[in-house]
Design a protein around this motif. Sequence first.
Motif, PDB file in Angstrom:
ATOM      1  N   UNK A 294      63.987 137.043   5.408  1.00 40.70           N
ATOM      2  CA  UNK A 294      64.088 136.162   6.117  1.00 40.70           C
ATOM      3  C   UNK A 294      64.858 137.601   7.363  1.00 40.70           C
ATOM      4  N   UNK A 295      63.504 136.691   8.412  1.00 41.61           N
ATOM      5  CA  UNK A 295      63.927 137.884   9.383  1.00 41.61           C
ATOM      6  C   UNK A 295      65.130 137.918  10.249  1.00 41.61           C
ATOM      7  N   UNK A 296      65.739 138.942  10.434  1.00 47.33           N
ATOM      8  CA  UNK A 296      66.964 138.612  11.383  1.00 47.33           C
ATOM      9  C   UNK A 296      66.830 137.717  12.460  1.00 47.33           C
ATOM     10  N   UNK A 297      65.728 137.981  13.170  1.00 46.32           N
ATOM     11  CA  UNK A 297      65.876 137.634  14.845  1.00 46.32           C
ATOM     12  C   UNK A 297      65.927 136.243  14.255  1.00 46.32           C
TER      13      UNK A 297
ATOM     14  N   UNK B 287      74.794 146.166  14.501  1.00 41.69           N
ATOM     15  CA  UNK B 287      73.637 147.528  14.435  1.00 41.69           C
ATOM     16  C   UNK B 287      72.110 147.431  13.386  1.00 41.69           C
ATOM     17  N   UNK B 288      72.107 146.876  12.343  1.00 38.36           N
ATOM     18  CA  UNK B 288      71.430 146.700  11.293  1.00 38.36           C
ATOM     19  C   UNK B 288      69.689 146.148  11.732  1.00 38.36           C
ATOM     20  N   UNK B 289      68.706 146.683  11.350  1.00 40.08           N
ATOM     21  CA  UNK B 289      67.485 145.996  11.218  1.00 40.08           C
ATOM     22  C   UNK B 289      67.226 146.188  12.815  1.00 40.08           C
ATOM     23  N   UNK B 290      67.837 147.550  13.047  1.00 37.80           N
ATOM     24  CA  UNK B 290      67.155 147.913  14.775  1.00 37.80           C
ATOM     25  C   UNK B 290      67.532 146.720  15.710  1.00 37.80           C
ATOM     26  N   UNK B 291      68.897 145.737  15.240  1.00 37.52           N
ATOM     27  CA  UNK B 291      69.514 144.599  15.916  1.00 37.52           C
ATOM     28  C   UNK B 291      68.773 144.691  17.719  1.00 37.52           C
TER      29      UNK B 291
END
Length: 384
Positions: A134-137, A162-166
């Motif tokens: 699921x897309x974090x954004x 900071x995960x998934x290029x936060x």
Amino acid sequence: MVVKKPPMGWNSWNTFGYDISEDLVREIADVMVRDGYRDAGYEYLVIDDCWQEPVRGADGRLVPDRKKFPNGMKPVADYVHSKGLKFGIYSCAGVLTCEGFPGSYEHEFTDAAAFAEWGVDFLKYDYCFHPSGFDPATLYRRMGTALANCGRDILFSACSWGADETRKWVKSTGAHMWRATGDLNDSVGGIREHAKMIDRDLKYSAEGSYADFDMLVVGMFGKGNVGVGGCDAEIYRSHFTFWAQLGSPLFIGADIRSIAPEMREVLLDREVIAVNQDECLWQPYEIGGAGWWNPSECPVYCRLLSTGELAIGIYNFGEHDQKLCTPLDRVGLSQGTGKTLVMRDLRTGEIETVLTGVHKTTVPAHSCKLYRCRVVDLDYGPLP
Ligand code: GLA
């Protein structure tokens, strides 16, 4: 809601973990007022994970743990407000929180409405157990939008480590602050590694949406929930100064009911806090260290302040005393400008003028020096 300065407060996780309660919140609120934390700017009292019952109520709403918070959350928030403070709570973008309590996934608007009803002013929003793929954004945008429409000003503190290029998407979510790193543990190595990691995210931190380097471990000395040996007083001071100079939100994690007076002084240092809370967060930049001039565990950072002064911080996170250099051309003051710096050491009050184009100072192991510097005409004085 616009947040003009890095938020400041206290958070329960570092010391108390699971062991939080209405009584604890009341005691911490009292101490925040009595011992001057509120007046120094620490505004939010935040309870972290473990405040919830393990299952939602029949109406689909989160239920505060009946033993820890027997009167629900509203009276807790009311008490915090009666002390001139703001009240913060925790949830998670996944199906469960990191400690396995119900998360807000697919309940974002219901939960935001409940938080508003209870008088919550701050939501820390974690990233455990989020549905894979699921897309974090999108996950964070859901809660950001829910909070922005819940009818109450609630500061949104994103905690995706900071995960998934936060850093690349988090400012689209409505987050007022966002965790740039994983959890900081209470150890010298933990602080040193965090300090090295931060540089990557500084260019993404800005007024209104601050990179959060994680809660402070100042004064914990290995006690509590995140202790891995603890630290000495000097490195706690450096940790605090580094977080403050670089514009991180400042959330105390120690038990302020019993903290050592020397550590309280660090946390209440008005000169250092003033740098953190400057009217403007121009991007701090590294002017030495990282293998260029000074050793990599000895970063030197400069930040232009709204007054035109420069805040220069010189840190020694290493194990040996170091002579550290700050070439002024790196901050825009090459000799051709005819300008130099008058530097005031915020710890000692000593003032020095740089006459050689390079500032040099010895910083003991684990220590740091933070200067507030004025730009002046370079004047060597009368010739002999
Ligand atoms: C994660 C967060 C921590 C804390 C815990 C609570 O690890 O990064 O700051 O909130 O969850 O479970």
